[in-house]
Design a protein around this motif. Structure first.
Motif, short mmCIF file in Angstrom:
data_model
loop_
_atom_site.label_atom_id
_atom_site.label_comp_id
_atom_site.label_asym_id
_atom_site.label_seq_id
_atom_site.Cartn_x
_atom_site.Cartn_y
_atom_site.Cartn_z
N VAL A 1 -3.71 -12.18 -10.98
CA VAL A 1 -3.53 -10.74 -11.34
C VAL A 1 -3.31 -9.77 -10.57
CG1 VAL A 1 -5.63 -10.16 -11.80
CG2 VAL A 1 -3.94 -9.12 -13.42
N LEU A 2 -2.39 -8.89 -10.59
CA LEU A 2 -2.12 -7.57 -9.63
C LEU A 2 -2.90 -6.56 -10.10
CD1 LEU A 2 -0.17 -7.73 -7.18
CD2 LEU A 2 1.25 -6.19 -8.63
N MET A 3 -3.96 -6.23 -9.09
CA MET A 3 -4.71 -4.92 -9.56
C MET A 3 -4.46 -3.75 -8.81
SD MET A 3 -8.50 -6.71 -10.20
CE MET A 3 -8.93 -5.81 -11.58
N ARG A 4 -4.43 -2.90 -9.37
CA ARG A 4 -4.29 -1.34 -8.41
C ARG A 4 -5.48 -0.67 -8.27
NH1 ARG A 4 0.51 1.80 -11.15
NH2 ARG A 4 -0.08 0.75 -13.01
N VAL A 5 -5.74 -0.33 -7.14
CA VAL A 5 -6.98 0.33 -6.72
C VAL A 5 -6.48 1.53 -5.97
CG1 VAL A 5 -8.70 -0.06 -5.07
CG2 VAL A 5 -7.83 -2.00 -6.14
N PHE A 6 -7.23 2.65 -6.24
CA PHE A 6 -7.15 3.86 -5.50
C PHE A 6 -8.27 4.10 -4.46
CE2 PHE A 6 -5.65 6.20 -9.94
CZ PHE A 6 -4.37 5.56 -9.68
N ASP A 7 -7.90 4.70 -3.29
CA ASP A 7 -8.71 4.78 -2.19
C ASP A 7 -8.72 6.29 -1.94
OD1 ASP A 7 -10.52 5.07 -0.14
OD2 ASP A 7 -9.56 3.34 0.78
N HIS A 8 -9.76 7.15 -2.33
CA HIS A 8 -9.68 8.65 -2.06
C HIS A 8 -10.20 9.01 -0.89
CE1 HIS A 8 -8.92 8.42 -6.32
NE2 HIS A 8 -8.05 9.51 -6.00
N CYS B 1 0.82 -1.14 0.00
CA CYS B 1 0.14 0.08 0.01
C CYS B 1 0.92 1.31 0.05
CB CYS B 1 -1.09 -0.08 1.15
SG CYS B 1 -0.36 0.60 2.75
N ILE B 2 0.63 2.36 -0.90
CA ILE B 2 1.47 3.18 -1.19
C ILE B 2 0.83 4.55 -0.93
CG2 ILE B 2 2.69 4.40 -2.79
CD1 ILE B 2 2.35 1.61 -4.35
N PHE B 3 1.11 5.29 0.13
CA PHE B 3 0.62 6.63 0.48
C PHE B 3 1.02 7.57 -0.36
CE2 PHE B 3 0.59 10.52 3.37
CZ PHE B 3 -0.80 10.59 3.39
N GLU B 4 -0.17 8.28 -1.02
CA GLU B 4 0.41 9.29 -1.83
C GLU B 4 -0.18 10.81 -1.67
OE1 GLU B 4 -0.37 8.45 -6.04
OE2 GLU B 4 0.94 6.90 -6.29
N GLY B 5 -0.81 10.92 -0.45
CA GLY B 5 -1.09 12.16 0.15
C GLY B 5 -2.69 12.11 -0.03
N VAL C 1 -2.64 4.18 -2.79
CA VAL C 1 -2.99 3.12 -3.90
C VAL C 1 -2.58 1.75 -3.16
CG1 VAL C 1 -1.90 2.16 -5.82
CG2 VAL C 1 -2.11 4.56 -5.72
N TYR C 2 -3.50 0.80 -3.31
CA TYR C 2 -3.53 -0.63 -2.88
C TYR C 2 -2.82 -1.53 -4.24
CZ TYR C 2 -5.66 0.51 1.33
OH TYR C 2 -5.91 1.18 2.52
N GLU C 3 -1.98 -2.33 -4.05
CA GLU C 3 -1.61 -3.37 -4.75
C GLU C 3 -2.24 -4.71 -4.47
OE1 GLU C 3 2.47 -3.21 -6.01
OE2 GLU C 3 1.82 -1.58 -7.64
N ILE C 4 -2.95 -5.15 -5.15
CA ILE C 4 -3.68 -6.55 -4.60
C ILE C 4 -3.72 -7.54 -5.40
CG2 ILE C 4 -5.96 -7.10 -3.63
CD1 ILE C 4 -6.67 -4.25 -3.16
N ARG C 5 -3.47 -8.55 -5.00
CA ARG C 5 -3.40 -9.85 -5.88
C ARG C 5 -4.44 -10.60 -5.87
NH1 ARG C 5 0.85 -11.64 -8.36
NH2 ARG C 5 2.16 -10.57 -6.85
N VAL C 6 -5.32 -11.02 -6.81
CA VAL C 6 -6.50 -11.54 -7.11
C VAL C 6 -6.26 -13.07 -7.69
CG1 VAL C 6 -8.81 -11.63 -7.96
CG2 VAL C 6 -7.51 -9.64 -7.47
N PRO C 7 -6.33 -14.08 -6.53
CA PRO C 7 -5.97 -15.65 -6.93
C PRO C 7 -6.91 -15.88 -7.96
CG PRO C 7 -5.89 -14.97 -4.49
CD PRO C 7 -6.36 -13.98 -5.18
N ARG C 8 -8.16 -15.60 -7.66
CA ARG C 8 -9.30 -16.28 -8.60
C ARG C 8 -9.14 -15.83 -9.90
NH1 ARG C 8 -13.84 -18.70 -7.46
NH2 ARG C 8 -13.61 -19.33 -9.63
N LEU C 9 -8.43 -14.69 -10.22
CA LEU C 9 -8.24 -14.34 -11.55
C LEU C 9 -6.84 -14.44 -12.33
CD1 LEU C 9 -10.23 -10.69 -11.65
CD2 LEU C 9 -10.83 -13.22 -12.59
N GLY C 10 -6.18 -15.63 -11.86
CA GLY C 10 -5.00 -16.18 -12.16
C GLY C 10 -3.97 -15.32 -11.51
#
Lengths: 377, 314, 371
Positions: free
Chosen positions: A342-349, A323-327, A331-340
């Motif tokens: 895949v590493l997904m990036r998610v913004f939390d505002h 998890c990356i704090f950008e002010g 930004v979370y980097e989340i691995r999704v095992p059910r989708l092979g």
């Protein structure tokens, strides 16, 4: 394309068109720098040509400016073909990447240069130079040498010089690329302010998607010498016409799979055994064909593993990797095992939920079907 | 695992040893003296030059006694009086000065487009060709080149033979002032191009594109952008060409047919033909003075150009 | 002190040489044979260095003097082709700084050599045995003893291309003023050889030299209008061969060289006369004693009839030993004077007058020509 409601009228009246590019190609040796590009730009609009380096955007701009002659097609400015007109015969103001201010002249002399070269009435020149220096907020700096001005001030002189002779068209060749971020963002707004104030038709070239979104009335996305999409910024962002555009503008996650069902604008894809619903964003989609579902980072919501994601059509489990704090956001980097995996990036505002998850936490992700655009691969 | 040192090449260890040795011989507390130590050869060289000038100054104050062919013991200004009053010296000095100015003007005129093309051409083959054509004459000394012109421009030379084919009778192309100037221009051209090229390289291509987009055709782009910005190169090249031409010996001697002496030839005559070292020394000093004044005037009018180096452009 | 030592040394050497000459004569050998007869001659250097003019000049010296000297003594001869006027300051500087001079023997114009003699940098050569067989021409005029030995004479003739003179040979130096010859004549670049005939051609008298030379300057000013080329010895040969000039005031040797190369040329002594002058050999002071001895032997050898004959055949000039045979092409030639009558047309001015005034004449000539 054109999934999102098209606001623009289909055809502009001819005399409202400032620049018309028709089937223009440029071949250097065996390199196709630009492949049969076509577009019309109505008067007074601010167009940004956006693309990675080598996409042909600068070549296209140089052809409009007259420095290079197309190997195919024709460019019309105010309805006139201009291929045979040298740069100094076109009424085009240009701000160069390295500004190209004349170091042996003062700021005022730089601004006066095009007026002298274009044989304006000499008596009117000082007043006009002063007016344009005021316009770029450099009143009183006229007698400074170029090397006595700051980077931002030099930008402003370059803009004043390109505009002072009231050109039909203003071209910006990535002039902000070398500036630091804060100054760059300030100048972007400045460009927009001046352009609106004068109403001059403007073509800007950049590889900075943020700049393109901020300043433009319209965006053209280029890749490999071809125009990928021409749209309003909001449309290009919300309704990218293909995977390249979706990837280039914004931060996008791709889920690869196969089309299993097409119903109107709705497409269902199968990825790793899961069936996901999305929006058919590509006319070439067909059942059974490989495809990619694109979801923007800010359109995914995150909840604790046992939390609820109400109203979202697609929900999967994931594992926080980083998890990356950008002010203003996380930004979370989340691995999704059910989708092979895949590493997904998610913004939390949401300031309230900032940093509620750490690496190793199990979470739940979800998004709406209309936020997943499905493109053919 | 092996020691990390073994992984480094032998040369590194040799360097380490040398550095330790240097540190012993020249401790770091002396570090500040190092730049001055490195200046020493230059200072010695200039010192010798100054010493020589002092000696020449001394000689210039003595006159030749033709009954013993020794220089006089006591000082006199007689040599200076002769140099300043006799017509011959005024003629030779005027010819050299005028010649060097004309040669400089023509050389810069020819060198500029050459250097420009060399710097700006997109074809690397053409650039290589221009560079080779430029350096080739450097490997052929100026004396040999001057003799080459004797062969080409002589009464039975190639040029006259070509003219003969179209019915023009042989004409004297050599042994006159234009021939000397021609030879000097040909000799100076590479120097000027080499001095100009870096100055032109320093002008960004974009400036010319900018001028074009702002409404200047190539003539006015040249006049208002390229020319003013290449001034440092022009001044540097001009200074080199003007001083080299002013002091040249071989070209006037060989292509002038004996009647087109420059100052250096007059000096040679005094030292080696009439054995009058006093007068020769006087002429040498006058040449140094004229050259220095000329360079000084150029510095004052145009700045030192590329020779200003560290100084920022005003 | 050192002076005393020197002179005593000289006396010793002079006696030695004289006795050697006597022994040589009695044994009926050439002087060079003497070296074989005497066991106690000084140590031989590996080589001696003789300054010479290049081209046909050094070829002639090598064939006539140097090769036979090497054959007789085993000492190699190296020819230094530094210009005479450039070696002069080097020798002067070496003597002034008491260094060993850069050459052993200098082949020089008598005028230039006289300057060195006046400056006192030349060895005395009065004790050369072969001097007794030479004509009066060998002795430099106006100097004590033999600081130089003149080895031949030469004439500054009016050389011309017969095709450019369809009406016959030029008779006077004034014929050079013919407008046809504009840009087609040549003189030495210091005017040497031309001043004296110009004095006569300009209406003046030789006796007025050096007091009043205005007639010479007037005539030279007229010649200047003809736009002459100015050069040095090799230039004249080249210019004749390359068709650059049709007439020149030059030493006959240069014209003869061009003629040998197939150019049609002839030369005359015009009615006003022509300058006659000599060249000589001398030895700079400061050589080690043994090298000085062998340098003297070289000059002594140059004065033998055999050496003179071959050397001067090459140059086409009259020598200083009686009984030489002129080259076939120069019998009765004005450039090869042998009779009293032939000498009457030639102008001889003493070296002393020339040496003392040369710089001024030179400057004046330059002033006119460079104007």
């Amino acid at each position: 394309m054109g999934v999102v409601d098209a606001v623009q009228p289909a055809v502009e009246p001819r005399d409202r068109i400032a620049v018309s590019v028709k089937d223009v190609s440029m071949v250097f040796g065996n390199v196709h720098a630009v492949r049969s590009a076509s577009f019309d730009l109505p008067k007074g609009r601010f167009l940004t040509i956006l693309g990675p380096s080598g996409s042909g955007k600068t070549t296209l701009l140089r052809m409009i400016a007259g420095f290079d002659r197309p190997t195919g097609g024709e460019i019309f400015i105010n309805g006139q073909p201009v291929s045979a007109v040298p740069p100094h015969g076109r009424a085009i103001g240009m701000v160069f990447q390295k500004l190209a201010l004349f170091p042996h002249m003062t700021a005022a002399e730089n601004v006066a240069f095009p007026l002298k070269m274009r044989r304006h009435d000499a008596r009117g020149i000082p007043e006009k130079v002063e007016r344009y220096l005021d316009l770029v907020r450099l009143g009183g700096y006229g007698s400074r040498r170029i090397n006595e001005l700051s980077g931002g001030q030099q930008q402003r002189v370059a803009i004043a010089r390109a505009l002072v002779f009231e050109p039909d068209l203003l071209l910006l060749d990535e002039p902000l690329a070398a500036l630091d971020r804060k100054l760059r963002e300030e100048m972007q707004l400045e460009f927009r302010r001046i352009q609106k104030e004068l109403g001059v038709t403007t073509i800007n070239v950049t590889h900075d998607q943020r700049e393109a979104l901020v300043v433009s009335d319209e965006i053209i996305v280029m890749n490999g010498g071809s125009i990928q999409q021409k749209a309003r910024p909001v449309d290009a962002y919300r309704a990218p016409s293909n995977a390249f555009v979706a990837n280039f503008i914004g931060v996008t996650n791709f889920v690869e799979g196969r089309v299993v069902e097409l119903a109107g604008s709705r497409a269902t894809i199968e990825a790793n055994g899961l069936h996901l619903a999305g929006l058919a964003a590509d006319a070439t989609l067909a059942g059974g064909k490989p495809c990619a579902g694109a979801v923007r980072a800010e359109q995914i919501r995150v909840a604790p593993k046992d939390g609820h994601l109400d109203g979202l059509e697609t929900v999967v489990d994931g594992l926080v990797v980083d998890c990356i704090f950008e002010g203003e956001r996380v930004v979370y980097e989340i691995r999704v095992p059910r989708l092979g995996g895949v590493l997904m990036r998610v913004f939390d505002h949401d300031p309230e939920s900032h940093l509620q998850f750490g690496p190793g936490d199990a979470v739940r992700l979800g998004w709406n079907a209309r936020d997943m655009h499905v493109f053919a691969k | 695992m092996r020691t990390p040192r073994a992984a480094y090449p032998v040369t590194w260890r040799v360097m380490d040893m040398l550095e330790r040795l240097a540190a012993a011989v020249w401790p770091s507390s002396f570090q500040r003296g190092l730049p001055y130590l490195m200046l020493l050869p230059a200072i010695v060289l200039v010192g010798l030059l100054v010493l020589g000038l002092v000696q020449i100054g001394d000689t210039s104050l003595r006159v030749l006694d033709t009954s013993t062919f020794l220089m006089s013991e006591d000082y006199t200004l007689a040599n200076y009086q002769r140099v300043l009053t006799e017509n011959f010296f005024a003629t030779v000095a005027g010819r050299s000065l005028m010649g060097s100015l004309i040669v400089t003007a023509i050389t810069l005129l020819f060198a500029f487009p050459y250097a420009y093309l060399m710097v700006r051409t997109p074809s690397s083959a053409l650039r290589k060709f221009l560079l080779v054509a430029l350096f080739l004459p450097f490997f052929i000394g100026q004396v040999v080149r001057a003799y080459g012109w004797l062969i080409i421009l002589g009464n039975q030379g190639m040029v006259n033979e070509a003219l003969g084919l179209v019915g023009v009778p042989p004409m004297r192309l050599l042994y006159n002032y234009p021939a000397v100037l021609f030879g000097l221009v040909q000799y100076m051209l590479p120097f000027a191009v080499l001095m100009l090229a870096p100055a032109l390289t320093a002008i960004p291509n974009e400036l010319e594109a900018a001028a074009a987009s702002l409404g200047a055709g190539w003539v006015r782009t040249f006049r208002y952008v390229v020319l003013p910005l290449s001034r440092p190169g022009l001044v540097g090249a001009g200074l080199v060409v003007v001083t080299l031409s002013l002091t040249d010996f071989a070209i006037p001697a060989i292509l002038g047919g004996g009647t087109q002496d420059f100052i250096a030839n007059a000096i040679y005559d005094q030292f080696f033909r009439t054995s009058d070292q006093g007068l020769g020394a006087t002429l040498s000093l006058m040449l140094v003075a004229v050259g220095s004044i000329l360079v000084g005037v150029v510095f004052m009018l145009f700045g030192a150009g590329t020779l200003a180096m560290g100084e920022t452009r005003k | 002190m050192s002076h005393d030592k020197l002179s005593s040394m000289q006396i010793r050497r002079r006696t030695l040489l004289a006795s050697m000459a006597a022994a040589g004569a009695s044994a009926g050998l050439s002087t060079l044979g003497v070296s074989r007869a005497f066991a106690q001659e000084p140590e031989k250097p590996a080589e001696i260095i003789v300054r010479a003019w290049g081209g046909s000049w050094v070829d002639a010296l090598k064939a006539g003097v140097s090769d036979s000297f090497t054959k007789a003594t085993g000492i190699a001869v190296r020819h230094d082709l530094t210009e005479d006027n450039e070696i002069q300051p080097k020798v002067w500087a070496a003597v002034a700084q008491k260094r060993v001079p850069p050459i052993h023997v200098n082949w020089d114009t008598t005028t230039n050599a006289t300057k060195s003699a006046l400056r006192g940098v030349t060895e005395d050569l009065s004790d050369l045995p072969n001097l007794k067989d030479t004509t009066e021409l060998a002795k430099p005029v106006g100097l004590d003893g033999y600081p130089i030995v003149n080895t031949y004479g030469y004439v500054y003739v009016l050389a011309y291309r017969p095709s450019a003179f369809p009406n016959g040979a030029p008779k006077s130096w004034k014929d050079l003023l013919d407008p046809k010859l504009k840009g087609r004549i040549a003189l030495y670049n210091d005017g040497i050889g031309f001043h004296f005939p110009a004095q006569v051609a300009g209406g003046g008298k030789l006796e007025d030299i050096p007091g009043n030379m205005q007639p010479a300057w007037d005539f030279i000013s007229k010649i200047k209008e003809q736009q002459p080329l100015l050069g040095e010895d090799p230039d004249f040969t080249t210019w004749f061969q390359k068709g650059e000039i049709d007439a020149a005031c030059t030493i006959s040797t240069n014209a003869r060289e061009a003629k040998k190369n197939g150019i049609e040329l002839a030369w005359v002594v015009p009615e006003e006369g022509a300058k006659f002058d000599t060249d000589g050999l001398w030895i700079p002071k400061g050589l080690p004693e043994n090298e000085l001895y062998w340098a003297k032997q070289y000059i002594n050898h140059a004065l033998t009839r055999e050496a003179q004959q071959v050397w001067l055949d090459g140059l086409g000039l009259p020598g200083v030993v009686p009984g030489l045979t002129p080259p076939a092409d120069l019998v009765d030639d004005p450039s090869y004077p042998v009779t009293e009558e032939a000498f009457e047309h030639l102008i001889r001015i003493s070296s002393k007058v020339q040496v003392e005034n040369e710089s001024q004449w030179f400057a004046k000539f330059k002033e006119i020509m460079q104007g």
